[in-house]
Motif scaffolding. Structure first.
Motif, PDB file in Angstrom:
ATOM      1  N   CYS A  39       0.872  -1.177   0.000  1.00 47.11           N
ATOM      2  CA  CYS A  39       0.000   0.000   0.000  1.00 47.11           C
ATOM      3  C   CYS A  39       0.906   1.222   0.000  1.00 47.11           C
ATOM      4  O   CYS A  39       1.864   1.286   0.779  1.00 47.11           O
ATOM      5  N   SER A  40       0.624   2.155  -0.888  1.00 47.13           N
ATOM      6  CA  SER A  40       1.420   3.387  -0.946  1.00 47.13           C
ATOM      7  C   SER A  40       0.500   4.545  -1.338  1.00 47.13           C
ATOM      8  O   SER A  40      -0.613   4.334  -1.827  1.00 47.13           O
ATOM      9  N   ALA A  42      -0.799   7.307  -3.682  1.00 41.73           N
ATOM     10  CA  ALA A  42      -0.819   7.627  -5.111  1.00 41.73           C
ATOM     11  C   ALA A  42      -0.679   9.131  -5.301  1.00 41.73           C
ATOM     12  O   ALA A  42      -0.248   9.588  -6.360  1.00 41.73           O
ATOM     13  N   HIS A  65      -5.576   9.111  -1.476  1.00 37.28           N
ATOM     14  CA  HIS A  65      -5.404   8.447  -2.765  1.00 37.28           C
ATOM     15  C   HIS A  65      -4.331   7.384  -2.568  1.00 37.28           C
ATOM     16  O   HIS A  65      -3.162   7.715  -2.343  1.00 37.28           O
ATOM     17  N   LEU A  66      -4.742   6.107  -2.617  1.00 36.44           N
ATOM     18  CA  LEU A  66      -3.835   5.011  -2.292  1.00 36.44           C
ATOM     19  C   LEU A  66      -3.671   4.048  -3.458  1.00 36.44           C
ATOM     20  O   LEU A  66      -4.615   3.809  -4.218  1.00 36.44           O
ATOM     21  N   ASN A  67      -2.473   3.493  -3.566  1.00 39.76           N
ATOM     22  CA  ASN A  67      -2.200   2.400  -4.495  1.00 39.76           C
ATOM     23  C   ASN A  67      -2.124   1.114  -3.697  1.00 39.76           C
ATOM     24  O   ASN A  67      -1.489   1.074  -2.647  1.00 39.76           O
ATOM     25  N   LYS A  69      -0.993  -2.769  -4.543  1.00 38.37           N
ATOM     26  CA  LYS A  69      -0.435  -3.696  -5.519  1.00 38.37           C
ATOM     27  C   LYS A  69      -0.940  -5.095  -5.194  1.00 38.37           C
ATOM     28  O   LYS A  69      -0.642  -5.645  -4.140  1.00 38.37           O
ATOM     29  N   THR A  75      -1.963  -2.991 -10.109  1.00 42.11           N
ATOM     30  CA  THR A  75      -2.083  -2.028  -9.018  1.00 42.11           C
ATOM     31  C   THR A  75      -3.401  -1.293  -9.156  1.00 42.11           C
ATOM     32  O   THR A  75      -3.736  -0.825 -10.242  1.00 42.11           O
ATOM     33  N   THR A  77      -5.573   1.940  -7.909  1.00 38.98           N
ATOM     34  CA  THR A  77      -5.525   3.243  -7.260  1.00 38.98           C
ATOM     35  C   THR A  77      -6.937   3.540  -6.775  1.00 38.98           C
ATOM     36  O   THR A  77      -7.881   3.552  -7.564  1.00 38.98           O
ATOM     37  N   THR A  79      -9.385   5.988  -4.182  1.00 38.62           N
ATOM     38  CA  THR A  79      -9.575   7.183  -3.380  1.00 38.62           C
ATOM     39  C   THR A  79     -10.570   6.849  -2.279  1.00 38.62           C
ATOM     40  O   THR A  79     -11.644   6.316  -2.561  1.00 38.62           O
ATOM     41  N   GLY A  97     -12.006   5.825  -7.998  1.00 34.20           N
ATOM     42  CA  GLY A  97     -10.780   5.423  -8.685  1.00 34.20           C
ATOM     43  C   GLY A  97     -11.031   4.133  -9.436  1.00 34.20           C
ATOM     44  O   GLY A  97     -12.057   3.976 -10.099  1.00 34.20           O
ATOM     45  N   HIS A  98     -10.112   3.174  -9.314  1.00 40.12           N
ATOM     46  CA  HIS A  98     -10.249   1.900 -10.024  1.00 40.12           C
ATOM     47  C   HIS A  98     -11.361   1.025  -9.456  1.00 40.12           C
ATOM     48  O   HIS A  98     -11.793   0.066 -10.102  1.00 40.12           O
TER      49      HIS A  98
END
Length: 170
Positions: A39-40, A42, A65-67, A69, A75, A77, A79, A97-98
């Motif tokens: 988790c990181s 974005a 806003h997070l990624n 993986k 990945t 993304t 929100t 987001g996705h």
């Protein structure tokens, strides 16, 4: 064609009182990427002017806003924007987001308040064309990847609670 709704839930049993769990999961600086593997951020946190200085209002004025993986190599993304906060018990949020939809995290004390059951509800639809095209065949794989990512998050949170910190090397 309307994208499929994924109704996903997880339950984590954590050996800490709800207040300690809450301090980490409802951190206004969003420490999740420090303890949740893969988790990181974005983008930087976005915070509008809160209606008060309460934790609840600051959280509701914050968008993360997070990624994430996935184990399958893609990945997502996402929100996350809290819409309802009841300290130290519940956070409801909108997701965009996705994945588009809603979520809720509920903390319930266990073992006379010395432990916590964390219930996570996640009702989302994929917004990416490739996911929607593959969903009829790949839904079990997407669900399994989600479950694996949630187990990683649970282990990271257990680590953060055991170490009294929200920081973990990834």
């Amino acid at each position: 064609m309307t994208p499929r709704l994924f109704d996903l839930s997880s339950t984590w049993h954590l050996p800490a009182p709800p207040d300690e769990v809450w301090a980490i999961i409802a951190d206004i600086d969003m420490s999740w990427p420090q303890w949740w593997p893969h988790c990181s951020f974005a983008a930087p946190l976005v915070r509008t002017e809160p209606s008060s200085n309460s934790l609840e209002d600051i959280l509701k004025a914050t968008t993360a806003h997070l990624n994430f993986k996935a184990s399958l190599g893609y990945t997502l993304t996402i929100t996350i924007h809290p819409t309802r906060v009841v300290t130290p018990r519940e956070i409801e949020f909108d997701a965009a987001g996705h994945l588009h939809g809603t979520g809720r995290v509920t903390l319930c004390p266990e073992t006379s308040g010395e432990a916590t059951r964390m219930d996570i509800e996640w009702k989302v639809r994929p917004t990416q064309r490739w996911m929607n095209l593959l969903t009829p065949l790949a839904a079990p794989a997407f669900t399994a990847a989600h479950a694996f990512m949630m187990r990683r998050g649970e282990k990271g949170l257990l680590w953060a609670l055991a170490n009294g910190t929200a920081k973990q090397t990834q």
